[in-house]
Design an enzyme around this catalytic site. Structure first.
Site, PDB file in Angstrom:
ATOM      1  N   LYS A 253      33.291 -44.561 -86.948  1.00  0.00           N
ATOM      2  CA  LYS A 253      32.254 -44.736 -87.439  1.00  0.00           C
ATOM      3  C   LYS A 253      32.609 -45.063 -88.684  1.00  0.00           C
ATOM      4  CE  LYS A 253      26.795 -44.349 -88.930  1.00  0.00           C
ATOM      5  NZ  LYS A 253      27.163 -44.366 -89.820  1.00  0.00           N
ATOM      6  N   ARG A 418      16.708 -50.840 -84.611  1.00  0.00           N
ATOM      7  CA  ARG A 418      16.763 -49.842 -83.801  1.00  0.00           C
ATOM      8  C   ARG A 418      16.849 -50.060 -82.533  1.00  0.00           C
ATOM      9  NH1 ARG A 418      18.811 -46.422 -87.959  1.00  0.00           N
ATOM     10  NH2 ARG A 418      17.469 -47.401 -89.286  1.00  0.00           N
ATOM     11  N   LYS A 424      24.738 -43.524 -83.132  1.00  0.00           N
ATOM     12  CA  LYS A 424      25.359 -43.240 -83.863  1.00  0.00           C
ATOM     13  C   LYS A 424      25.538 -41.195 -83.212  1.00  0.00           C
ATOM     14  CE  LYS A 424      21.606 -43.006 -87.065  1.00  0.00           C
ATOM     15  NZ  LYS A 424      21.713 -42.941 -88.436  1.00  0.00           N
TER      16      LYS A 424
HETATM   17  P1  AMP Z   1      23.877 -44.959 -90.398  1.00  0.00           P
HETATM   18  O1  AMP Z   1      24.244 -46.094 -92.205  1.00  0.00           O
HETATM   19  O2  AMP Z   1      24.345 -44.168 -90.543  1.00  0.00           O
HETATM   20  O3  AMP Z   1      23.215 -45.873 -89.837  1.00  0.00           O
HETATM   21  O4  AMP Z   1      25.045 -45.871 -90.236  1.00  0.00           O
HETATM   22  C1  AMP Z   1      24.492 -46.743 -89.411  1.00  0.00           C
HETATM   23  C2  AMP Z   1      25.715 -47.949 -89.580  1.00  0.00           C
HETATM   24  O5  AMP Z   1      27.445 -47.300 -89.751  1.00  0.00           O
HETATM   25  C3  AMP Z   1      25.653 -49.311 -90.301  1.00  0.00           C
HETATM   26  O6  AMP Z   1      24.161 -50.093 -90.378  1.00  0.00           O
HETATM   27  C4  AMP Z   1      27.604 -49.291 -90.006  1.00  0.00           C
HETATM   28  O7  AMP Z   1      27.184 -49.643 -92.500  1.00  0.00           O
HETATM   29  C5  AMP Z   1      28.084 -48.472 -90.077  1.00  0.00           C
HETATM   30  N1  AMP Z   1      28.817 -48.384 -89.118  1.00  0.00           N
HETATM   31  C6  AMP Z   1      30.496 -48.045 -89.475  1.00  0.00           C
HETATM   32  N2  AMP Z   1      30.714 -48.376 -88.507  1.00  0.00           N
HETATM   33  C7  AMP Z   1      30.300 -48.589 -87.351  1.00  0.00           C
HETATM   34  C8  AMP Z   1      30.543 -49.286 -86.240  1.00  0.00           C
HETATM   35  N3  AMP Z   1      31.800 -48.873 -85.692  1.00  0.00           N
HETATM   36  N4  AMP Z   1      29.451 -49.782 -85.581  1.00  0.00           N
HETATM   37  C9  AMP Z   1      28.241 -50.475 -86.230  1.00  0.00           C
HETATM   38  N5  AMP Z   1      28.126 -50.197 -86.897  1.00  0.00           N
HETATM   39  C10 AMP Z   1      29.059 -49.479 -88.004  1.00  0.00           C
END
Ligand code: AMP
Length: 592
Positions: A253, A418, A424
């Site tokens: 991530k 979502r 995550k």
């Molecule tokens: P969050 O912003 O904490 O909800 O995490 C989701 C975000 O992580 C997504 O909107 C992407 O911008 C980011 N992201 C980074 N790496 C990845 C990945 N390998 N797959 C999907 N999202 C990712």
């Protein structure tokens, strides 16, 4: 054809209504009266925009211009307009007042249609450069001078972005369903179409002119951004694997800017997570998409982040964010080059991959990126083992990354939602609630003591309830602000103050000032607790009392006061708060 006066009357009724069902009914009546050629414009006007937001069309009308237009149209002086504005706090109402007692004769005898007003607004927005201010004033004044008082209210509010109708996109989709079918059962189809083009006007036009079949067959198109898939969260590797059915992909991530890249031949556009066109911010990525990506027609997405060529390390978000700028873009692109870590592909060479399983999309992604230096596929493993998942997570964290995103191998690309096809796991929320939440500001408090000089004392914050399309309060927020942030918030919020509770806010608490739900702040808290004071997830308890959820020890985090990359509807949802509350309990039980 719908007269603008008719639309204004509907808006007038809408403003006084807080029941969502009633709003849907009124809006569906409006849609029913519209011709296929004008429903698109009615949708944009109701959204307060000229075109889908990703096109970035601005009115370029500030309060000063609007005030001068009102003066010119009614024969009053600028001072008269300002005096009335001080009383009403809303230039739309001021226009209405002064038009109703105008010193000049109403211009033009025929009443304008919605499309007449819309095309004048397009002209206003398109006038730019030298002399454009005067031209905008004149065009707007012409519109006001031929308006009735209620028309004038909305003609002034529209280009100022202050319609105050309290109508979210979800409510509009339901209204379209009611227009077509008499009930809300088409909402899901309409939502799906909206999620893959992000253009509500287009969806309305297709439905009205071609019927529901066209909506069911709706597909992605290049240069219409797809609403991004979002990730759920779970606290442990075991739970992730279980939810994924025993096997999944696990990707690193990356913490940077989410970029959705659309390419056709030599043209490339990049859209942000909020679907704004950000192509100009990333000249290096755009150039690489043209030169290094083999497919001529493609839509894919990834995370752009600063990368140190020498050490081969990714840099933290604080570094990457320096690329967010208006000036000196090309110099910064050289001193702080970005890499795009691509993680999905939705379209390639005339074929939509939206419904293909993740693994298929990934294969195609790797194929089109083969040989690119700047754009790489995200690093990943496929695993059945919780231990392996955890090891990959730990090594990602020690590489300075945020954590991992697990992906269901069989899932299609789920636009705008979502769902548990992406989960995550970030370092911080193994154990306690230390993941941040994104909350919507719905009110604020006057300052006490040392804060009085900024007039700022804290915020009333809410989460988004997707089902109700409404914002439910979850916390007051009084700590974590720097002086500069307090000043900035005071500045931003005083501009969107509302006299009474905005229609889309559900709250028991009364702040000193209500504000229109517009800004999102990032907040950390120790815990989610039950509370009778907050409406987030409120339900009736066993003992008959009512209880919602709230945050314990909330504090503002982040470099900037508000998160410009998130819209209110992208804030943390009520559903997520309830899930986090459930996970918290589990963690504590298993800790004992
Ligand atoms: P969050 O912003 O904490 O909800 O995490 C989701 C975000 O992580 C997504 O909107 C992407 O911008 C980011 N992201 C980074 N790496 C990845 C990945 N390998 N797959 C999907 N999202 C990712």
């Amino acid at each position: 054809m719908v007269k603008f006066e008719k639309l204004a009357e509907y808006y007038g009724v809408l403003e006084g209504v807080s029941s969502r069902l009633k709003m849907i009914e009124i809006m569906s009546e409006t849609f029913k009266e519209a011709e296929p050629s004008e429903i698109e414009q009615i949708v944009y006007i109701t959204q307060g925009v000229l075109a889908p937001p990703f096109e970035g069309k601005e009115f370029g009308v500030a309060e000063k211009i609007a005030a001068e237009a009102i003066a010119l149209a009614t024969g009053y002086t600028k001072e008269d307009v300002e005096a009335d504005f001080r009383k009403t706090g809303d230039l739309g109402s001021t226009a209405e007042n002064l038009v109703s007692k105008s010193k000049l004769k109403r211009m033009s005898s025929s009443k304008p249609n919605v499309s007449d007003v819309y095309s004048s607004m397009v002209k206003i927005s398109e006038s730019s450069g030298k002399g454009s201010k005067d031209q905008k004033i004149k065009l707007l004044a012409n519109l006001v001078a031929s308006s009735s008082p209620v028309e004038a209210r909305y003609i002034i509010r529209y280009p100022l972005g202050q319609l105050r109708l309290g109508l979210g996109d979800a409510t509009m989709l339901e209204a379209l369903s009611v227009m077509y079918k008499g009930d809300r059962t088409l909402k899901e189809h309409l939502e799906r179409a909206y999620n893959i083009c992000s253009d509500l006007g287009l969806v309305a036009k297709e439905l009205k002119s071609k019927g529901i079949k066209a909506i069911e067959d709706f597909s992605v198109s290049i240069f219409k951004p797809i609403r991004p898939a979002l990730a759920e969260r779970l606290p442990t590797a075991e739970e992730i694997l279980e939810k994924m059915g025993g096997e999944c992909a696990v990707e690193q991530k990356y913490d940077g800017f989410r970029c959705q890249i659309h390419k056709m031949g030599k043209r490339v556009e990049i859209y942000s997570r909020r679907l704004e066109r950000t192509t100009d911010m990333f000249p290096d990525i755009a150039a690489a998409a043209i030169k290094e990506v083999s497919s001529k027609e493609v839509i894919f997405e990834g995370e752009a982040l600063a990368y140190n060529d020498v050490t081969g390390e990714f840099m933290p978000f604080q570094e990457t964010i320096q690329r967010k700028r208006k000036h000196g873009i090309s110099e910064k692109a050289v001193s702080l080059p970005l890499r795009l870590m691509a993680f999905d592909l939705m379209f390639a060479e005339g074929k939509s991959y939206m419904n293909e399983p993740y693994e298929q999309r990934r294969q195609k992604l790797e194929q089109v990126l083969n040989g690119s230096e700047t754009i790489k596929p995200s690093k990943r493993i496929i695993t059945r083992s919780a231990k392996e998942l955890e090891d990959f997570f730990n090594s990602s964290v020690s590489d300075g990354l945020e954590g991992i995103v697990a992906k269901d191998l069989k899932s299609p690309y789920i636009a705008g939602a979502r769902k548990f096809s992406w989960i995550k796991l970030k370092r911080s929320y193994q154990g306690e609630l230390s993941d941040t939440l994104d909350l919507v500001i719905v009110g604020y408090y006057r300052g006490k003591g040392s804060r009085t000089e900024f007039g700022f004392g804290g915020l009333l914050c809410a989460v988004y309830n997707e089902k109700r399309d409404i914002f439910e309060t979850v916390s007051k927020l009084g700590t974590g602000f720097t002086e500069a942030q307090m000043q900035e918030l005071n500045n931003l919020l005083s501009k969107i103050e509302q006299k009474s509770k905005p229609a889309r806010v559900d709250s028991i608490i009364e702040p000193d000032f209500w504000v229109y739900p517009k800004y999102v702040v990032t907040v950390k808290a120790d815990e989610i607790t039950k509370s009778p004071m907050h409406t987030c997830g409120m339900s009736i308890q066993e003992d008959g009392s009512k209880s919602g959820y709230s945050l314990r020890f909330p504090r503002l985090v982040g470099e900037t006061a508000v998160r410009e990359d998130k819209s209110p509807e992208e804030a943390t949802t009520t559903k997520e708060i309830i899930e986090l509350f459930g996970q918290q309990k589990k963690v504590r039980v298993s800790d004992r």
